[in-house]
Enzyme design. Structure first.
Site, mmCIF file in Angstrom:
data_model
loop_
_atom_site.group_PDB
_atom_site.id
_atom_site.type_symbol
_atom_site.label_atom_id
_atom_site.label_comp_id
_atom_site.label_asym_id
_atom_site.label_seq_id
_atom_site.Cartn_x
_atom_site.Cartn_y
_atom_site.Cartn_z
ATOM 1 N N GLU A 141 44.097 24.025 74.593
ATOM 2 C CA GLU A 141 44.574 22.438 74.359
ATOM 3 C C GLU A 141 44.167 21.967 75.715
ATOM 4 O O GLU A 141 44.116 22.171 76.578
ATOM 5 C CB GLU A 141 46.043 22.675 74.385
ATOM 6 C CG GLU A 141 46.908 21.235 74.339
ATOM 7 C CD GLU A 141 46.448 20.346 73.225
ATOM 8 O OE1 GLU A 141 45.354 20.229 72.815
ATOM 9 O OE2 GLU A 141 47.435 19.750 72.431
ATOM 10 N N PHE A 166 48.673 8.166 82.075
ATOM 11 C CA PHE A 166 48.054 8.437 80.856
ATOM 12 C C PHE A 166 46.236 8.779 81.166
ATOM 13 O O PHE A 166 45.874 7.786 82.066
ATOM 14 C CB PHE A 166 47.975 7.081 79.800
ATOM 15 C CG PHE A 166 47.242 7.414 78.677
ATOM 16 C CD1 PHE A 166 48.053 7.972 77.508
ATOM 17 C CD2 PHE A 166 46.013 7.036 78.128
ATOM 18 C CE1 PHE A 166 47.766 8.152 76.021
ATOM 19 C CE2 PHE A 166 45.401 7.225 77.159
ATOM 20 C CZ PHE A 166 46.211 7.841 75.889
ATOM 21 N N ASP A 204 52.215 17.670 76.419
ATOM 22 C CA ASP A 204 53.011 16.342 76.759
ATOM 23 C C ASP A 204 54.278 16.712 76.254
ATOM 24 O O ASP A 204 55.394 17.453 76.917
ATOM 25 C CB ASP A 204 52.275 15.243 76.017
ATOM 26 C CG ASP A 204 52.785 13.841 76.434
ATOM 27 O OD1 ASP A 204 54.219 13.819 76.658
ATOM 28 O OD2 ASP A 204 52.276 12.731 76.311
ATOM 29 N N ARG A 256 35.748 9.900 75.528
ATOM 30 C CA ARG A 256 35.733 11.300 75.504
ATOM 31 C C ARG A 256 34.557 11.815 76.448
ATOM 32 O O ARG A 256 34.559 12.963 76.781
ATOM 33 C CB ARG A 256 35.646 11.662 74.088
ATOM 34 C CG ARG A 256 36.880 11.369 73.536
ATOM 35 C CD ARG A 256 37.167 12.068 72.058
ATOM 36 N NE ARG A 256 37.830 11.883 71.121
ATOM 37 C CZ ARG A 256 39.120 12.031 71.077
ATOM 38 N NH1 ARG A 256 39.585 13.093 72.002
ATOM 39 N NH2 ARG A 256 39.975 11.741 69.942
HETATM 40 P P1 IMP Z 1 52.374 16.678 72.567
HETATM 41 O O1 IMP Z 1 52.429 17.141 71.261
HETATM 42 O O2 IMP Z 1 53.164 15.374 72.859
HETATM 43 O O3 IMP Z 1 52.702 17.633 73.430
HETATM 44 O O4 IMP Z 1 50.939 15.821 72.780
HETATM 45 C C1 IMP Z 1 49.927 16.526 73.053
HETATM 46 C C2 IMP Z 1 48.611 15.905 72.472
HETATM 47 O O5 IMP Z 1 48.765 14.376 72.971
HETATM 48 C C3 IMP Z 1 47.317 16.085 73.398
HETATM 49 O O6 IMP Z 1 46.775 17.103 72.428
HETATM 50 C C4 IMP Z 1 46.412 15.018 73.573
HETATM 51 O O7 IMP Z 1 45.638 14.712 72.536
HETATM 52 C C5 IMP Z 1 47.499 13.865 73.752
HETATM 53 N N1 IMP Z 1 47.764 13.362 74.701
HETATM 54 C C6 IMP Z 1 48.940 13.562 75.719
HETATM 55 N N2 IMP Z 1 49.006 12.887 77.027
HETATM 56 C C7 IMP Z 1 47.682 12.149 76.575
HETATM 57 C C8 IMP Z 1 46.968 11.488 77.755
HETATM 58 O O8 IMP Z 1 47.359 11.070 78.827
HETATM 59 N N3 IMP Z 1 45.822 10.792 77.431
HETATM 60 C C9 IMP Z 1 45.337 11.071 76.066
HETATM 61 N N4 IMP Z 1 45.937 11.945 75.094
HETATM 62 C C10 IMP Z 1 46.996 12.473 75.624
HETATM 63 MG MG MG Z 2 44.990 16.679 71.696
#
Ligand code: IMP
Ligand code: MG
Length: 178
Positions: free
Chosen positions: A96, A149, A100, A162
């Protein structure tokens, strides 16, 4: 326009990736490791990581989304592309980009567990621990970061950025605030 501020240089990323690859190579000697990469964000991380591994591995991909078009998580996880390699009895390592809220990984780990792999662990490049909403941790972690972010090195904002080889955090352009 957004302003991009560098968080990690290419060299810093290489060193994090190499160190993770070394740990993984040591821990999985003699095992049948399948890397499951979460698309799209982790594709660049996976491609660098596997080049530094000293053990044979197989790779597969899932496409999940917990983010909508913007910077805020919806809290909902959807699967739109499943793995294709059978994982029953195998050692699985989820790859991953960023942890987050933890909802994406919690969802995927539970879903993969239904196929009875021998083990499931998580390798994440970055972790925003302060934002965690569910109890999940990466077994292999590159670096903990603040609640900012970020984009680049596979990671997007509205599908852009990307391709950047380094990692940046995004702030609104000062010009626009005036
Ligand atoms: P979670 O399910 O809230 O843990 O989100 C994880 C996903 O959110 C990651 O796989 C990322 O694709 C996206 N994500 C989390 N933080 C960021 C960021 O700062 N920039 C871009 N995508 C993010
Ligand atoms: Mg992701």
């Amino acid at each position: 326009m957004d302003r991009l501020n560098r968080l990690l240089t290419g060299e810093e990323i290489v060193s994090l990736v190499k160190s993770l690859a070394d740990q993984i190579s040591r821990d999985y000697v003699g095992k049948e490791l399948i890397l499951v990469c979460i698309l799209k964000g982790a594709f660049m991380f996976l491609s660098d990581l596997i080049r530094h591994l000293h053990i044979p591995v197989k790779i597969d991909f899932v496409r999940l989304a917990s983010y909508g078009a913007g910077m805020k998580s919806s809290g909902l996880v959807e699967i739109s592309k499943d793995i294709e390699i059978p994982i029953e009895g195998k050692d699985v390592l989820i790859i991953e980009d960023i942890v987050d809220s933890g909802r994406t990984l919690q969802f995927l780990k539970e879903r993969l567990a239904l196929s009875n792999p021998s083990s499931i662990k998580i390798c994440a490049l970055l972790d925003k621990k302060a934002r965690r909403e569910v109890k999940i941790e990466a077994d292999y972690l590159g670096k903990e970061i603040e609640d900012i972010f970020i984009v680049g090195y596979g990671i997007d904002f509205n599908e852009g950025y990307r391709n950047l080889p380094e990692i940046y955090y995004v702030t609104p352009d000062e010009q626009e605030k005036r």
